[in-house]
Design a protein around this motif. Structure first.
Motif, PDB file in Angstrom:
ATOM      1  N   ASP A   1       0.833  -1.212   0.000  1.00  0.00           N
ATOM      2  CA  ASP A   1       0.000   0.000   0.000  1.00  0.00           C
ATOM      3  C   ASP A   1       0.865   1.258   0.000  1.00  0.00           C
ATOM      4  N   THR A   2       1.948   1.218   0.770  1.00  0.00           N
ATOM      5  CA  THR A   2       2.868   2.353   0.818  1.00  0.00           C
ATOM      6  C   THR A   2       3.547   2.561  -0.535  1.00  0.00           C
TER       7      THR A   2
ATOM      8  N   ARG B   1       2.394   1.672  -3.502  1.00  0.00           N
ATOM      9  CA  ARG B   1       1.459   2.082  -4.551  1.00  0.00           C
ATOM     10  C   ARG B   1       1.298   3.600  -4.602  1.00  0.00           C
ATOM     11  N   LYS B   2       1.463   4.232  -3.450  1.00  0.00           N
ATOM     12  CA  LYS B   2       1.391   5.692  -3.422  1.00  0.00           C
ATOM     13  C   LYS B   2       2.536   6.312  -4.228  1.00  0.00           C
ATOM     14  N   GLN B   3       3.611   5.510  -4.370  1.00  0.00           N
ATOM     15  CA  GLN B   3       4.761   5.956  -5.167  1.00  0.00           C
ATOM     16  C   GLN B   3       4.753   5.325  -6.567  1.00  0.00           C
ATOM     17  N   LYS B   4       3.586   4.725  -6.915  1.00  0.00           N
ATOM     18  CA  LYS B   4       3.407   4.049  -8.203  1.00  0.00           C
ATOM     19  C   LYS B   4       4.407   2.916  -8.382  1.00  0.00           C
TER      20      LYS B   4
END
Length: 269
Positions: free
Chosen positions: A163-164, A166-169
């Motif tokens: 999840d962490t 994905r915030k950074q793609k």
């Protein structure tokens, strides 16, 4: 005379053969009786699934020090190598209770509550990265492999990492490796880039150069001895549980007094 001798010899061989046949049949009958007796004893005992993890140590020590016998309770420990094995043993009614994590118990109870916590255990997960991977920060986990359980808290923590990212793609790949020994070996050899491990496996991996990235589990005691309500619905079972918990508490006091180092070898199976 020679014909008479052959007749006598044949008769003696027949008697010996019949005697041996009876002996084999008798041995088989006794073997079946022994198996039936052991099956009845096992059925009457309190069966608990345990893992080779430090949070299970007081339970293992209680057995090895014969504290269950001293208190007059029959407890059979079923030794497993993965939380998934404990989960399957519970769902298939092979045990009355087993050590799993609190999140997994909540997941299993979601549709129909059938498990309850008899005791909390200090199960803690550590997120470790392989020495070969040279990973020290979250943002380096993109396109890397994380070994975890298929269900429960370790899987949720691996998803938390994702999840962490994905915030950074970015994205990591969560690999299901249930057996704790296999998971540890895969991390040490670099076949996975990271893994979630409890003690003493985490210490083993650190000694081989694995790096720890701290994550917050949200639980100081993430493990639980989950008992099946259907398997504990009579007075005798409830008495067994009380004595099981008492013996485990005594063993825990012994560990605190003499140090866990003296007992860790008991976790090797």
């Amino acid at each position: 005379m020679k014909a008479f001798f052959h007749i006598i010899l044949a008769a003696m061989l027949a008697i010996v053969t019949i005697g041996c046949g009876q002996s084999d049949e008798e041995r088989q009958r006794l073997s079946r009786a022994e198996k039936d007796s052991l099956r009845r004893i096992d059925s009457a005992s309190l069966k608990i699934g345990v893992l080779p993890t430090e949070d299970c140590l007081p339970i293992i020590v209680a057995e090895q020090l014969r504290l269950f016998d001293t208190l007059g309770v029959s407890v059979h420990l079923k030794r497993y190598h993965a939380i998934s094995e404990c989960r399957i043993a519970l769902t298939n009614k092979l045990v009355e209770g087993a050590v799993i994590d609190t999140l997994l118990m909540n997941i299993l109870n979601k549709e129909r509550p059938w498990l309850y916590a008899a005791m909390r255990t200090p199960m803690r997960w550590q997120f470790l990265t392989a020495k070969k991977a040279r990973i020290a920060r979250w943002n380096q986990m993109g396109d890397k492999m994380i070994a975890a359980d298929s269900h429960g808290l370790s899987h949720a923590l691996a998803e938390q990492v994702n999840d962490t990212l994905r915030k950074q793609k970015k994205q990591a790949f969560i690999i299901q490796v249930e057996d704790l020994k296999v998971r540890t070996e895969m991390l040490i050899t670099g076949n996975v880039d990271a893994a979630l491990l409890p003690e003493p496996f985490a210490t083993q991996a650190r000694k081989e150069g694995a790096n720890v990235i701290d994550i917050k589990t949200g639980h100081s005691e993430a493990g639980v001895v989950a008992m099946r309500t259907g398997g504990m619905n009579n007075a005798e079972r409830q008495k067994q549980q009380r004595l099981f918990l008492k013996a485990t508490a005594i063993a825990n006091d012994s560990i605190k007094r003499y140090g866990k180092t003296n007992y860790l070898k008991m976790l090797q199976w």
